[in-house]
Scaffold this active site. Structure first.
Site, PDB file in Angstrom:
ATOM      1  CD  GLU A  40      -3.079  -0.695  -0.018  1.00  0.00           C
ATOM      2  OE1 GLU A  40      -3.204   0.474  -0.546  1.00  0.00           O
ATOM      3  OE2 GLU A  40      -3.830  -1.723  -0.569  1.00  0.00           O
ATOM      4  CE1 TYR A 123      -7.433   3.181  -0.376  1.00  0.00           C
ATOM      5  CE2 TYR A 123      -5.059   3.320   0.089  1.00  0.00           C
ATOM      6  CZ  TYR A 123      -6.103   2.686  -0.633  1.00  0.00           C
ATOM      7  OH  TYR A 123      -5.858   1.792  -1.565  1.00  0.00           O
ATOM      8  CG  ASP A 141      -8.012   5.553  -3.189  1.00  0.00           C
ATOM      9  OD1 ASP A 141      -9.177   5.056  -3.720  1.00  0.00           O
ATOM     10  OD2 ASP A 141      -6.931   5.019  -3.658  1.00  0.00           O
TER      11      ASP A 141
END
Ligand code: SF4
Length: 375
Positions: A40, A123, A141
């Site tokens: 991520e 997020y 997002d």
């Protein structure tokens, strides 16, 4: 907002499409929060194809959170070299060290603990916790916001805090509670592969029948371009405490609330990160700040402080032109405030802070240096 059978069909169709057509990506073969977290972070500002070799090399050298926490920073940066945005690498390592020190080497399972780690925002925390631990946290997002705006034919500037909040509620209500990790990845995959910014491929879309934007023929024009708003001038005053050891006091990230954010809403202006005690100063900044400190630090009510002006910080957040007036307050002992932390003023970035807070720290440090030079 979809409900009942429609919602069930929407979820079924999107998850069915995802299980059949999802891209085969290395981080989709694991539930290890460390690996998911790393992917991520690497994918922020980096395309999937570019991130994959870095991800694999990084994991060969740092296969777990302990090896990353104990590595020399130079080596971490070397393996990150080429991906850019090195603050991401530094934060990943700082967070790994915190995880080892405070969470027994295990990525935290609580949302509030996760967003307390360097480099991890709402997020990223939602993505990691849902994929690794099946926590019911819906991600939001830019990609997911675009998909939601098209599905609901939502107009307006999606990044406006009120609308963003509504999109989060919409994402929460769509989330499939039985498989939140797959659900979040399916929403992201839809945004990345079919519901793309320029030309959504509605003919291939598994949820086209539910899409208001497509029905109204406006999908391609959503999200709407941000209207340029007239600039609003905002004046803030911030208390930069400093004790004899160079430590300062930062307040914790403000919690999300449903209140409508005004132009001078301090939690928004400090990007909901760690920050100095700050007040909107519509009147006389010094007086406003003292009144604020008396109210927010009740145990310190009887202390009298000397507030040393530390210049002016100019900063822009969307349509707001901010003038922040930091006041250096040198004290023997820093105030004790529940949830606050004491960190070196010269290194406040050990916690996630906004650029505005960083600029205030620099101004206060310069003033502290000048004051000492005069002595
Ligand atoms: S129908 Fe088109 S606009 Fe609507 S979600 Fe699917 S790809 Fe996006």
């Amino acid at each position: 907002m979809l409900k009942g059978r429609e919602l069930a069909a929407f979820r079924r169709q999107l998850l069915g499409w995802f299980s059949q057509f999802q891209r085969d990506l290395p981080w989709r073969h694991t539930k290890d929060p460390y690996r998911i977290w790393l992917s991520e972070i690497m994918l922020q500002q980096t395309r999937v194809a570019a991130a994959i070799p870095y991800y694999e090399r990084f994991l060969l050298r740092f296969p777990d959170v302990h090896s990353l926490a104990n590595a020399p920073q130079e080596e971490v940066l070397r393996l990150w070299s080429g991906l850019g945005y090195y603050s991401r690498a530094r934060n990943v390592q700082k967070a790994a060290q915190e995880i080892v020190a405070k969470h027994k080497g295990q990525f935290p399972t609580r949302f509030d603990d996760a967003i307390g780690l360097p480099g991890i925002g709402n997020y990223t925390a939602a993505a990691i916790l849902s994929i690794a631990y099946d926590e019911k946290q819906a991600v939001l997002d830019g990609n997911v916001a675009r998909v939601l705006a098209r599905l609901g034919a939502i107009r307006g500037d999606l990044r406006e805090s009120q609308l963003w909040q509504e999109l989060q509620e919409s994402a929460d209500s769509l989330l499939e509670p039985k498989s939140p990790g797959d659900w979040n990845q399916a929403m992201m995959e839809l945004g990345a592969t079919l519901c793309t910014p320029k030309s959504p491929q509605c003919l291939l879309c598994p949820v086209a029948q539910f899409c208001e934007g497509r029905k109204q023929g406006i999908a391609e024009s959503l999200p709407e371009k941000r209207k340029k708003r007239a600039t609003v001038e905002v004046v803030l005053a911030a208390a930069v405490f400093a004790d004899g050891r160079g430590q300062t006091l930062l307040l914790p990230p403000p919690k999300n609330t449903k209140e409508k954010a005004s132009a001078d809403h301090v939690p928004t202006l400090v990007s909901r990160m760690w920050h100095f005690p700050t007040v909107s100063a519509a009147g006389e900044p010094r007086k406003d700040l003292i009144a604020f400190l008396r109210k927010e630090l009740p145990e310190e009510r009887n202390r009298s402080w000397e507030l040393l002006p530390a210049g002016k910080v100019r900063h822009a957040v969307t349509y707001r032109a901010i003038t922040l007036l930091p006041f250096l307050i040198e004290v023997k002992n820093l105030p004790r405030v529940s949830g606050a932390k004491h960190v070196p003023l010269a290194d406040i970035s050990s916690l996630p802070v906004s650029n505005l807070t960083r600029k205030a720290a620099r101004a206060a440090l310069a003033t502290a240096g000048l004051a000492r030079a005069k002595q």
